[in-house]
Write an enzyme that holds these catalytic residues in place. Sequence first.
Site, PDB file in Angstrom:
ATOM      1  N   ASN A  96       0.913  -1.212  -0.018  1.00  0.00           N
ATOM      2  CA  ASN A  96      -0.025   0.176   0.135  1.00  0.00           C
ATOM      3  C   ASN A  96       0.922   1.163   0.020  1.00  0.00           C
ATOM      4  O   ASN A  96       2.157   1.088  -0.130  1.00  0.00           O
ATOM      5  CB  ASN A  96      -0.912  -0.046   1.123  1.00  0.00           C
ATOM      6  CG  ASN A  96      -0.216  -0.160   2.401  1.00  0.00           C
ATOM      7  OD1 ASN A  96       0.670   0.736   2.905  1.00  0.00           O
ATOM      8  ND2 ASN A  96      -0.452  -1.208   3.206  1.00  0.00           N
ATOM      9  N   ASP A 114      -3.860  -6.417   4.594  1.00  0.00           N
ATOM     10  CA  ASP A 114      -4.795  -7.019   5.309  1.00  0.00           C
ATOM     11  C   ASP A 114      -5.023  -8.319   4.505  1.00  0.00           C
ATOM     12  O   ASP A 114      -5.506  -9.367   5.153  1.00  0.00           O
ATOM     13  CB  ASP A 114      -6.398  -6.436   5.244  1.00  0.00           C
ATOM     14  CG  ASP A 114      -6.400  -5.116   6.148  1.00  0.00           C
ATOM     15  OD1 ASP A 114      -5.991  -5.284   7.110  1.00  0.00           O
ATOM     16  OD2 ASP A 114      -6.705  -4.030   5.587  1.00  0.00           O
ATOM     17  N   LYS A 169       9.494 -16.600 -10.835  1.00  0.00           N
ATOM     18  CA  LYS A 169       8.705 -15.337 -11.622  1.00  0.00           C
ATOM     19  C   LYS A 169       7.553 -15.977 -12.328  1.00  0.00           C
ATOM     20  O   LYS A 169       7.721 -16.692 -13.119  1.00  0.00           O
ATOM     21  CB  LYS A 169       9.584 -14.465 -12.452  1.00  0.00           C
ATOM     22  CG  LYS A 169       8.973 -13.390 -12.884  1.00  0.00           C
ATOM     23  CD  LYS A 169       9.904 -12.306 -13.882  1.00  0.00           C
ATOM     24  CE  LYS A 169       9.109 -11.461 -14.277  1.00  0.00           C
ATOM     25  NZ  LYS A 169       9.838 -10.718 -15.412  1.00  0.00           N
ATOM     26  N   PHE A 198      -3.854   3.498  14.913  1.00  0.00           N
ATOM     27  CA  PHE A 198      -4.032   4.327  13.982  1.00  0.00           C
ATOM     28  C   PHE A 198      -5.158   3.962  13.041  1.00  0.00           C
ATOM     29  O   PHE A 198      -5.170   2.545  12.756  1.00  0.00           O
ATOM     30  CB  PHE A 198      -2.802   4.802  13.094  1.00  0.00           C
ATOM     31  CG  PHE A 198      -1.961   5.967  13.711  1.00  0.00           C
ATOM     32  CD1 PHE A 198      -1.231   5.672  14.874  1.00  0.00           C
ATOM     33  CD2 PHE A 198      -1.745   7.037  13.088  1.00  0.00           C
ATOM     34  CE1 PHE A 198      -0.438   6.789  15.447  1.00  0.00           C
ATOM     35  CE2 PHE A 198      -1.293   8.086  13.524  1.00  0.00           C
ATOM     36  CZ  PHE A 198      -0.307   7.989  14.670  1.00  0.00           C
ATOM     37  N   LYS A 254     -13.004   0.133  15.583  1.00  0.00           N
ATOM     38  CA  LYS A 254     -11.808  -0.607  15.537  1.00  0.00           C
ATOM     39  C   LYS A 254     -11.232  -0.522  16.933  1.00  0.00           C
ATOM     40  O   LYS A 254     -10.694  -1.477  17.319  1.00  0.00           O
ATOM     41  CB  LYS A 254     -10.822   0.009  14.550  1.00  0.00           C
ATOM     42  CG  LYS A 254     -11.099  -0.560  13.216  1.00  0.00           C
ATOM     43  CD  LYS A 254     -10.085   0.417  12.139  1.00  0.00           C
ATOM     44  CE  LYS A 254     -10.737   0.273  10.653  1.00  0.00           C
ATOM     45  NZ  LYS A 254     -10.263   1.055   9.604  1.00  0.00           N
ATOM     46  N   LYS A 304     -10.481  -3.778  18.590  1.00  0.00           N
ATOM     47  CA  LYS A 304      -9.063  -4.651  19.151  1.00  0.00           C
ATOM     48  C   LYS A 304      -8.707  -4.554  20.423  1.00  0.00           C
ATOM     49  O   LYS A 304      -7.616  -4.416  20.706  1.00  0.00           O
ATOM     50  CB  LYS A 304      -8.016  -3.743  18.069  1.00  0.00           C
ATOM     51  CG  LYS A 304      -8.673  -4.024  16.566  1.00  0.00           C
ATOM     52  CD  LYS A 304      -7.734  -3.502  15.671  1.00  0.00           C
ATOM     53  CE  LYS A 304      -8.129  -3.706  14.108  1.00  0.00           C
ATOM     54  NZ  LYS A 304      -7.127  -3.804  13.216  1.00  0.00           N
TER      55      LYS A 304
HETATM   56  O1  PMT Z   1       3.401   6.285   6.475  1.00  0.00           O
HETATM   57  P1  PMT Z   1       2.805   7.411   5.936  1.00  0.00           P
HETATM   58  O2  PMT Z   1       2.765   7.770   4.348  1.00  0.00           O
HETATM   59  O3  PMT Z   1       3.319   8.503   6.734  1.00  0.00           O
HETATM   60  O4  PMT Z   1       1.162   7.330   6.185  1.00  0.00           O
HETATM   61  C1  PMT Z   1       0.759   7.286   7.576  1.00  0.00           C
HETATM   62  C2  PMT Z   1      -0.506   6.278   7.710  1.00  0.00           C
HETATM   63  C3  PMT Z   1      -1.700   6.854   6.786  1.00  0.00           C
HETATM   64  C4  PMT Z   1      -0.372   4.958   7.215  1.00  0.00           C
HETATM   65  C5  PMT Z   1      -0.853   6.187   9.088  1.00  0.00           C
HETATM   66  O5  PMT Z   1      -1.159   7.702   9.672  1.00  0.00           O
HETATM   67  C6  PMT Z   1      -1.930   5.283   9.564  1.00  0.00           C
HETATM   68  O6  PMT Z   1      -3.302   5.851   9.387  1.00  0.00           O
HETATM   69  N1  PMT Z   1      -1.687   4.104   9.974  1.00  0.00           N
HETATM   70  C7  PMT Z   1      -2.707   2.908  10.126  1.00  0.00           C
HETATM   71  C8  PMT Z   1      -3.048   2.268   8.635  1.00  0.00           C
HETATM   72  C9  PMT Z   1      -4.043   1.174   8.648  1.00  0.00           C
HETATM   73  O7  PMT Z   1      -3.668   0.150   8.564  1.00  0.00           O
HETATM   74  O8  PMT Z   1      -5.145   1.523   9.353  1.00  0.00           O
HETATM   75  P2  PMT Z   1      -6.414   0.271   9.551  1.00  0.00           P
HETATM   76  O9  PMT Z   1      -7.531   1.258   9.760  1.00  0.00           O
HETATM   77  O10 PMT Z   1      -6.475  -0.589   8.218  1.00  0.00           O
HETATM   78  O11 PMT Z   1      -6.066  -0.520  10.874  1.00  0.00           O
HETATM   79  C10 PMT Z   1      -6.206   0.093  12.124  1.00  0.00           C
HETATM   80  C11 PMT Z   1      -5.103  -0.544  13.284  1.00  0.00           C
HETATM   81  O12 PMT Z   1      -4.908  -1.802  12.821  1.00  0.00           O
HETATM   82  C12 PMT Z   1      -3.834   0.105  12.585  1.00  0.00           C
HETATM   83  O13 PMT Z   1      -3.164   0.423  13.836  1.00  0.00           O
HETATM   84  C13 PMT Z   1      -3.208  -0.970  11.999  1.00  0.00           C
HETATM   85  O14 PMT Z   1      -1.710  -0.889  12.271  1.00  0.00           O
HETATM   86  C14 PMT Z   1      -3.861  -2.209  12.789  1.00  0.00           C
HETATM   87  N2  PMT Z   1      -3.697  -3.533  11.708  1.00  0.00           N
HETATM   88  C15 PMT Z   1      -4.357  -3.647  10.621  1.00  0.00           C
HETATM   89  C16 PMT Z   1      -4.223  -4.618  10.135  1.00  0.00           C
HETATM   90  C17 PMT Z   1      -3.566  -5.815  10.542  1.00  0.00           C
HETATM   91  N3  PMT Z   1      -3.536  -6.872   9.871  1.00  0.00           N
HETATM   92  N4  PMT Z   1      -2.915  -5.643  11.752  1.00  0.00           N
HETATM   93  C18 PMT Z   1      -2.845  -4.614  12.504  1.00  0.00           C
HETATM   94  O15 PMT Z   1      -2.523  -4.583  13.701  1.00  0.00           O
END
Ligand code: PMT
Length: 400
Positions: free
Chosen positions: A210, A279, A289, A323, A337, A341
């Site tokens: 991503n 995800d 390849k 985040f 979320k 979590k």
């Molecule tokens: O890196 P930059 O370019 O500066 O961008 C910053 C950002 C936009 C990536 C950052 O600010 C941000 O929003 N990070 C969280 C991205 C994310 O995966 O969000 P989510 O809403 O999909 O997930 C919620 C939370 O679950 C996050 O804390 C994520 O780390 C966590 N997660 C998600 C999926 C997974 N398989 N395991 C997780 O722990």
Amino acid sequence: MGIFSGKEIVLGVTGGIAAYKACEIVRELHKGSASVHVVLTASGAQFITPLTLQTLSKNPVVTDLFNLVSESEIGHISLAQRANLLLIAPATANIIGKIRNGIADDMLSTVVMATAAPVLIAPAMNSQMYASAAVRENVATLRERGFHFVEPDEGELACGTVGPGRLADVGKILEMGRIILSEKPLAGKRVVVSAGPTAEPMDPVRFLSNRASGKMGFAMARAARRLGAEVTLVSGPTALPDPHFLATVRVRTAEEMLGAVTREAEGADVVVMCAAVADFRPKKPSSRKIKKDGFGLKVELAPTPDILESLGRKKGSRLLVGFAAETDDLAQNAREKMRRKNLDAIVANDVSRIDIGFESDNNEVRIFFPDGEVMDLPLATKDGIAVGVWLALNGKLLRR
Ligand code: PMT
């Protein structure tokens, strides 16, 4: 507003080939809105002119303790008293020896003795000199007395030898300056921050990932370090260099990030997941390849482990902060979320905007807490947002 903004920095420049790098230090400090006063030793003036440093610092450069004009206009006591930080870069074996032994025979050594400000010394000299018993002992004694050091880098020196002795990277010296000047509300805390994307392989050349650049997570890690925490950064693949003065663990996939974060979370007080963990991953990555027509335009996906959810199930006393990257219904999705979590807070950003979120140097966030409180941090640099997030977390959760 950065940490140097409004600060009075006295920069001592002594006689070594690295004296020219003082120009870059002055420029960076000036760019950070610090007021810079350069004290140039007589041997320093053999390598770089006062006029250059005066032009860059926009302040008179002091060279001579016994110069009536500079003493009446600036004065060594006044310089010593007004300094928020005294930085000596490059520092020769000679100035280090003088400071250790209480010799104050020129402007710089006198200001050092007269100041109550923290002193940061960045040595630069020949490797043998740096390894000499005298210098090692002087550095060790000054460290014990509370002087700060940024060790020299290794590499090819001007004298032709290869080894430690080259003035440390200017960015590293300045980062130590920021650490010294910051308040330390997170002192004694162990913090783990994740950053960047993860990359899930399809074959040896292709992967699913991503847009995360790592900037927000790196800023969170740097800010925690500046605020006094012991920090480990777990980063997915990014183009960013490892931050100074904290531990960085590099991973690629969600599975690797799960392993690293789980390991580092042992004994941590706070885990902040800023990484954009993929995800999904290709279910059966190929070891070769895949040919252009080999996908049949279909890639079968499997879910990756949810790292936060897994930490949330065995949370203990540690704080868990997520985040949330949202494009719509930001508050509702973020709160959902946080609940699912088992988090202590979630920091939500709108990733549909191009001026914030992914890749940008800036961000704007809303912090949600389980008790319903919401804190808004308006548009600022990611460094500024990171400090705001830590202060909010500290005020609400960590100080208790
Ligand atoms: O890196 P930059 O370019 O500066 O961008 C910053 C950002 C936009 C990536 C950052 O600010 C941000 O929003 N990070 C969280 C991205 C994310 O995966 O969000 P989510 O809403 O999909 O997930 C919620 C939370 O679950 C996050 O804390 C994520 O780390 C966590 N997660 C998600 C999926 C997974 N398989 N395991 C997780 O722990």
